[in-house]
Structure formats: C-alpha cells, structure tokens
Design a protein around this motif. Structure first.
Motif, PDB file in Angstrom:
ATOM      1  N   MET A 309       7.300  -9.594  -6.917  1.00 27.18           N
ATOM      2  CA  MET A 309       6.446  -9.478  -5.744  1.00 27.18           C
ATOM      3  C   MET A 309       7.246  -9.809  -4.493  1.00 27.18           C
ATOM      4  N   LEU A 310       7.036  -9.017  -3.460  1.00 28.15           N
ATOM      5  CA  LEU A 310       7.602  -9.274  -2.145  1.00 28.15           C
ATOM      6  C   LEU A 310       6.445  -9.634  -1.230  1.00 28.15           C
ATOM      7  N   VAL A 311       6.512 -10.802  -0.620  1.00 28.86           N
ATOM      8  CA  VAL A 311       5.394 -11.336   0.148  1.00 28.86           C
ATOM      9  C   VAL A 311       5.778 -11.469   1.616  1.00 28.86           C
ATOM     10  N   ALA A 312       5.055 -10.788   2.495  1.00 26.93           N
ATOM     11  CA  ALA A 312       5.235 -10.920   3.941  1.00 26.93           C
ATOM     12  C   ALA A 312       4.131 -11.828   4.473  1.00 26.93           C
ATOM     13  N   VAL A 313       4.510 -12.974   5.026  1.00 26.40           N
ATOM     14  CA  VAL A 313       3.550 -13.907   5.612  1.00 26.40           C
ATOM     15  C   VAL A 313       3.426 -13.591   7.093  1.00 26.40           C
ATOM     16  N   LEU A 314       2.195 -13.437   7.575  1.00 29.89           N
ATOM     17  CA  LEU A 314       1.943 -12.985   8.943  1.00 29.89           C
ATOM     18  C   LEU A 314       1.060 -13.985   9.685  1.00 29.89           C
ATOM     19  N   LYS A 315       1.326 -14.143  10.971  1.00 31.39           N
ATOM     20  CA  LYS A 315       0.587 -15.159  11.735  1.00 31.39           C
ATOM     21  C   LYS A 315      -0.821 -14.719  12.122  1.00 31.39           C
ATOM     22  N   SER A 316      -1.146 -13.436  11.981  1.00 30.95           N
ATOM     23  CA  SER A 316      -2.508 -12.966  12.228  1.00 30.95           C
ATOM     24  C   SER A 316      -2.956 -12.089  11.071  1.00 30.95           C
ATOM     25  N   ASP A 317      -4.268 -11.846  11.006  1.00 35.49           N
ATOM     26  CA  ASP A 317      -4.827 -11.026   9.939  1.00 35.49           C
ATOM     27  C   ASP A 317      -4.740  -9.527  10.214  1.00 35.49           C
ATOM     28  N   THR A 318      -4.253  -9.135  11.369  1.00 37.16           N
ATOM     29  CA  THR A 318      -4.380  -7.753  11.843  1.00 37.16           C
ATOM     30  C   THR A 318      -3.867  -6.725  10.836  1.00 37.16           C
ATOM     31  N   VAL A 319      -2.627  -6.857  10.416  1.00 34.26           N
ATOM     32  CA  VAL A 319      -2.018  -5.847   9.540  1.00 34.26           C
ATOM     33  C   VAL A 319      -2.665  -5.820   8.160  1.00 34.26           C
ATOM     34  N   PRO A 320      -2.756  -6.950   7.444  1.00 38.27           N
ATOM     35  CA  PRO A 320      -3.404  -6.871   6.122  1.00 38.27           C
ATOM     36  C   PRO A 320      -4.871  -6.473   6.200  1.00 38.27           C
ATOM     37  N   SER A 321      -5.559  -6.842   7.270  1.00 35.18           N
ATOM     38  CA  SER A 321      -6.962  -6.434   7.418  1.00 35.18           C
ATOM     39  C   SER A 321      -7.075  -4.932   7.601  1.00 35.18           C
ATOM     40  N   GLN A 322      -6.157  -4.350   8.381  1.00 35.30           N
ATOM     41  CA  GLN A 322      -6.166  -2.903   8.570  1.00 35.30           C
ATOM     42  C   GLN A 322      -5.895  -2.191   7.252  1.00 35.30           C
ATOM     43  N   PHE A 323      -4.917  -2.684   6.508  1.00 33.83           N
ATOM     44  CA  PHE A 323      -4.617  -2.061   5.222  1.00 33.83           C
ATOM     45  C   PHE A 323      -5.806  -2.170   4.275  1.00 33.83           C
ATOM     46  N   GLN A 324      -6.372  -3.373   4.159  1.00 28.53           N
ATOM     47  CA  GLN A 324      -7.456  -3.568   3.207  1.00 28.53           C
ATOM     48  C   GLN A 324      -8.691  -2.770   3.586  1.00 28.53           C
ATOM     49  N   ALA A 325      -8.996  -2.710   4.888  1.00 30.31           N
ATOM     50  CA  ALA A 325     -10.155  -1.939   5.340  1.00 30.31           C
ATOM     51  C   ALA A 325      -9.990  -0.457   5.003  1.00 30.31           C
ATOM     52  N   THR A 326      -8.777   0.059   5.196  1.00 28.75           N
ATOM     53  CA  THR A 326      -8.499   1.456   4.852  1.00 28.75           C
ATOM     54  C   THR A 326      -8.632   1.681   3.346  1.00 28.75           C
ATOM     55  N   THR A 327      -8.075   0.771   2.576  1.00 32.00           N
ATOM     56  CA  THR A 327      -8.105   0.900   1.122  1.00 32.00           C
ATOM     57  C   THR A 327      -9.530   0.786   0.581  1.00 32.00           C
ATOM     58  N   ASN A 328     -10.340  -0.081   1.182  1.00 31.30           N
ATOM     59  CA  ASN A 328     -11.737  -0.199   0.746  1.00 31.30           C
ATOM     60  C   ASN A 328     -12.432   1.157   0.777  1.00 31.30           C
ATOM     61  N   ARG A 329     -12.180   1.920   1.835  1.00 22.62           N
ATOM     62  CA  ARG A 329     -12.808   3.234   1.966  1.00 22.62           C
ATOM     63  C   ARG A 329     -12.154   4.255   1.031  1.00 22.62           C
ATOM     64  N   ILE A 330     -10.846   4.138   0.845  1.00 18.03           N
ATOM     65  CA  ILE A 330     -10.165   5.065  -0.064  1.00 18.03           C
ATOM     66  C   ILE A 330     -10.742   4.948  -1.471  1.00 18.03           C
ATOM     67  N   TYR A 331     -11.050   3.720  -1.903  1.00 18.72           N
ATOM     68  CA  TYR A 331     -11.608   3.554  -3.245  1.00 18.72           C
ATOM     69  C   TYR A 331     -12.936   4.282  -3.400  1.00 18.72           C
ATOM     70  N   ASN A 332     -13.743   4.332  -2.360  1.00 14.19           N
ATOM     71  CA  ASN A 332     -14.978   5.104  -2.448  1.00 14.19           C
ATOM     72  C   ASN A 332     -14.685   6.566  -2.772  1.00 14.19           C
ATOM     73  N   HIS A 333     -13.687   7.132  -2.084  1.00 13.09           N
ATOM     74  CA  HIS A 333     -13.301   8.525  -2.352  1.00 13.09           C
ATOM     75  C   HIS A 333     -12.694   8.671  -3.747  1.00 13.09           C
ATOM     76  N   PHE A 334     -11.943   7.667  -4.166  1.00 10.08           N
ATOM     77  CA  PHE A 334     -11.320   7.697  -5.489  1.00 10.08           C
ATOM     78  C   PHE A 334     -12.394   7.702  -6.575  1.00 10.08           C
ATOM     79  N   TYR A 335     -13.391   6.832  -6.446  1.00  9.78           N
ATOM     80  CA  TYR A 335     -14.455   6.784  -7.443  1.00  9.78           C
ATOM     81  C   TYR A 335     -15.299   8.057  -7.435  1.00  9.78           C
TER      82      TYR A 335
END
Length: 543
Positions: A309-335
């Motif tokens: 695992m490669l772990v990037a620690v970030l001082k704000s939630d911006t980037v991981p929140s954007q990724f997770q929000a996008t992925t949440n919707r992608i899973y709907n299309h996947f299902y």
C-alpha cells in the motif's frame, strides 16, 4: 429497516477474553467508515424494502449485511442512464454517502487477544466469552488452520462478527500491529531502490516481516503530526499461489483518516470485482472496510497473497472526498451494469485509474505491450484453441494500455508520479513544461507524507503468493508453460436479472471477434496466397 438476526453456524470453538472497553459494539457505533461517521449509516441486508439504495445494488447483496445511509442522509444517485466518467465528475456531490458499504457483520470488538490455550487473558478484567469462527465457504480452497491461530495469538486483534447467546462468531480477524508507524524516521528510496523493487522484495514478501516505511515528508517532523488527517491510498495485492489466472494481482483505491495509533482497519476500500460471476471466496464488488477487505476469513486478500500500500497523507479532505464522491456514483452505474467488468478493458486497475484521470490527475501512460504481438497472439490462440473469442481476449490483453491493464503497473505509475509530483506540481518550473490541473495542484498543496506499507500473507492452509507481474511476458514466465497444467479455480455465473437492467446495459455492444488489424493481416495473407496460387496455376497451364 428490517431487524437482522444472525444465522451463522460456528464450526470452531475458542475462548475470547474481553476488557470493559472491548465488548462487542454495533458496527455503526465504531466511529468511522473511511471519511464518514459510522453513525450516519444503519445496518440491514440486500432485502431491505425502504432503503434509498438502488435495487440493483441491493440484489447483489441480498444475503449480506450492509450499511446503508440513514434516510435523513444524502446518498449517491444515478442522474443519467448514459454513463460517462466526465458526467459523474461534473455532477458529483461530496456530501452524498455511498449507496452501501459491505460490512458482512453487525458487531465489532475493537481489541481482544487469544492466549496459547485459546483463552483471552486481560490484566484489567477476567471477563471471558465463547468465541467461534464463521464457516468456510465450500468453494474456498483454504481456511483458518493451526498456523493461523499461532499467528493471531501472538498479537492483539480486532474482530467483526455476530453476537449470540452462545458467544461471538468472528467473520473478520484483523492484526492490530498491522498499522502505520507515525513515529518512523524518513527512509526515502535510495538510488538502488524503486517501488517495483519494494514490491518484488523476497519474491513478493508473502513471508516477510510487516513493514511501514516513511518515503517522503513535506518538512522534517511533519509526518509525526498526521493524526486525524485524510488519506488517499493505493492498494496492490500480489499474485495468488494456487491460481494461475491470478498472477496479475489486484488493485484498489482507499480513502480514510489517519488515527493516532496508526490503525487503518476502518479505511474504505473501493474494490472492483467481476459482478457477473460468483467468487469462490465470496467476494462481492463494493466499498468495504479495510479489515474486511484484507482479513475476512473467507474473502480476505491477506489470506491469499501479499499486499502493498502507498499512503498519501493530506492536510485537508478535499482530494479523497472528491475521489470517494465520484466513486460512490460510479458504483451505482456498475451495479446497474451500465458498464461491465472486463479483465482487459474494464478491470480493477483500469476503472480506478480512469477515475483518477477523469478527476484531473494526469498520470502518465506507458503504452501497450505490442500491436504486432497482439495480432500474432490472436492468430495463434484462435487457431490452437479453435476459438475466436479466446483469440479476441488475448488480443485485448496485449493491446490495452498497461497502466489500465496490470495492477502492478498501475500502482507503479501512480506511485512514481505521486513521489515526483509531491515536490514539483505547484512549482513554476514544473508547470511551465508540464501543465497541471486543479486536482493535481490540490494534492501538491495538501500532501504532507507518503508511506509504503508491506503487508505479508496471513498463514492458513492456502499456498503462499508471489509478487504481481508487470508484463504479459512475465505472466507467462511465472505461470506453467503448459496451459493444461494451470491451476484454475472455476466460478459460477451470477447475471443481473433482466428485470433490473434498465440502463445502458441494454445498449452495450461486444467488440468484434475479428479486430481490424488482425483482419488486415489475414487479408494480406489470404491475398498473398491467392496471388501465389494463381501464379502457380498459370505456370502449370503454360507447361
């Protein structure tokens, strides 16, 4: 929501001792699920009748315990039937929760310990409870054995499972010493090292010592102040030791938050798997906690192969929140089957890196294996196997851009670019020659530390795995030369019912069994043979 009752049968008996802080708690009271508060969810199963989760997603988890957003919480939705990543990124809602999180268990024991006799002894309490492990799935080739018990009784563990009047039945057993060492000193890659060499260390490190290594920090000492900060992590699982179709490994992107003790068991793993087949280990594609992803007694990756695992620690939630929000919707299309998992065109690596690129991370591509090799392989396989579909499959493998094909190449490309970009993306010298995007500049601004984590295989009755391959040639070298000697684990089909296919899945088109370059080569060969035959016939006619 319907009340869930446990029906697990416990074939193996041990005794577990719990201290007063470690009594089983509902999974929704466990604090975090990735970046989200666990109490924003409720536990149900796929037969839920009043969930906002789409019916296609619920169908895949009809027999599984899942966490779904409470009715008062926003949830990721499908806005268009015509799925595109660009549309999802443009219309993402960072406050919307995942359609579901696969927990598989109602309860969590945050900390416990087994002694030599299978009885937990806690200095501050003599409280004990009967402990069982869940049944082995019949199609699963390996399971907990004495070596597993020897491994776990040496360390504190975290458990997910079911609480009954007979005791606690565990489905997930997580070693708590598998954690990020936030007190580690900087140990950057030296001139003789690379991410690839770390992955390939000791043939993949299935039997190696667990390692958490600080590869980069923005300033001296910054990495020691990471508690509570967001992470975007990249998970690479190695080759399985007894499945010759799995030498390529597996890839997933992870989001979560750093904890003071380095525990990452509650991070969320975005795991893409083939929905159209029933996994022999019971894996279902979905968003799931790290401890379940790696240490579920049937489906946990760490029981089958080493991981990295490669772990990037970030001082704000911006980037991981954007990724997770996008992925949440992608899973709907996947299902919904708006796009379908494909081992070459839309696999775990390709779908993950496509999402990162759509968000604006310009991860460099590395090209295809070889168009010439792809064409030759098609002709050879189609002829020897008497199958155009098998020929098309090998053609697609060799003609797919490698950062979208091989999980190890995906991991390497992302990691290399992350280490390079951490210092350079926001500098004028870099951007003058390599224009960056807002997403990349946000990473550069927020990133504070980068860790490499080596996760060895948990001992069990399973054969030990290897490092994942980085090329098709390496794959063929690692697998038996005689394909009839390959160890292949069969699966059964799991098609989404036609009644639930109401979107783009109805319009999906399969690629031609005869790719255009192959057709051109065959036409050239046929044309050449035709010319030669005509010339010979004319010569014979003159004679």
């Amino acid at each position: 929501m319907k009340k869930i009752t446990s029906t697990l049968i416990a074939p193996t008996f041990l005794l577990l001792s719990l201290n007063t802080q470690a009594n089983p708690i509902p999974a929704t009271e466990d604090g975090l699920l990735g970046l989200y508060s666990a109490d924003n969810f409720t536990i149900t199963d796929g037969q839920c009748q009043d969930c906002a989760t789409i019916p296609q997603a619920l169908w895949y988890f009809k027999k599984e315990l899942i966490a779904v957003p409470k009715k008062v919480m926003p949830i990721a939705v499908v806005s268009k039937a015509d799925f595109t990543l660009q549309e999802v990124v443009k219309n993402q809602d960072e406050k919307a929760l995942p359609p579901l999180v696969w927990l598989s268990s109602q309860y969590v024991i945050p900390q416990a310990r087994l002694n030599d006799n299978g009885t937990m002894v806690i200095e501050t309490s003599s409280l004990t409870s009967p402990f069982f492990i869940t049944n082995k799935i019949p199609s699963n080739l390996s399971y907990w054995n004495d070596s597993t018990l020897q491994f776990f009784k040496q360390r504190d563990v975290r458990l997910r499972g079911e609480l009954t009047d007979k005791g606690f039945t565990a489905r997930t057993v997580w070693p708590l010493d598998f954690k990020i060492d936030a007190n580690a000193n900087l140990n950057a890659l030296n001139t003789n090292e690379s991410l690839k060499s770390l992955v390939q260390y000791e043939n993949g490190g299935a039997k190696s010592v667990y390692e958490s290594r600080l590869l980069w920090e923005k300033a001296p000492g910054v990495a020691k102040e990471v508690a509570g900060k967001a992470v975007l992590a990249f998970m690479l699982n190695g080759a399985q030791g007894d499945d010759d179709e799995a030498h390529g490994g597996h890839f997933a992107v992870v989001t979560g938050r750093m904890e003071a003790d380095g525990n990452y068991s509650r991070w969320l793993v975005n795991n893409y798997y083939n929905l159209a087949a029933n996994s022999e280990k019971g894996i279902i594609a979905g968003i799931t906690p790290m401890d379940k992803y790696l240490a579920d007694l049937n489906s946990g990756q760490s029981f089958y192969r080493p991981s990295y695992m490669l772990v990037a620690v970030l001082k704000s939630d911006t980037v991981p929140s954007q990724f997770q929000a996008t992925t949440n919707r992608i899973y709907n299309h996947f299902y919904r089957n708006d796009f379908v998992y494909d081992h070459s065109r839309n696999n775990c690596a390709g779908t993950s890196i496509d999402t990162l690129r759509a968000l604006g991370w310009n991860i460099p591509t590395r090209g295809v294996e070889s168009q010439l090799k792809a064409t030759a392989a098609y002709i050879y396989v189609a002829a020897t196997e008497m199958s155009l579909s098998k020929g098309r499959a090998i053609y697609d493998y060799l003609n797919t851009e490698t950062t979208r094909l091989f999980p190890a190449v995906t991991f390497d490309a992302i990691g290399e670019n992350l280490l390079l970009g951490a210092n350079q993306w926001s500098s004028k010298l870099y951007t003058d020659h390599n224009p960056t995007t807002p997403f990349m500049r946000q990473i550069s601004e927020d990133i504070e530390a980068i860790y490499f984590v080596r996760i060895p295989q948990i001992p069990s009755s399973r054969a030990f795995g290897l490092a994942p391959v980085y090329s098709f040639d390496q794959y063929m070298h690692q697998a038996p030369a005689d394909r009839s000697q390959w160890k292949i684990i069969p699966t059964t089909p799991n098609p989404l019912p036609e009644a639930l296919k109401d979107g783009a899945a109805l319009k999906l088109a399969s690629p031609s069994l005869l790719p255009l370059p192959v057709a051109a080569v065959l036409m050239f060969i046929v044309g050449g043979l035709t010319w030669l035959i005509r010339k010979l016939l004319k010569r014979n006619a003159r004679n």
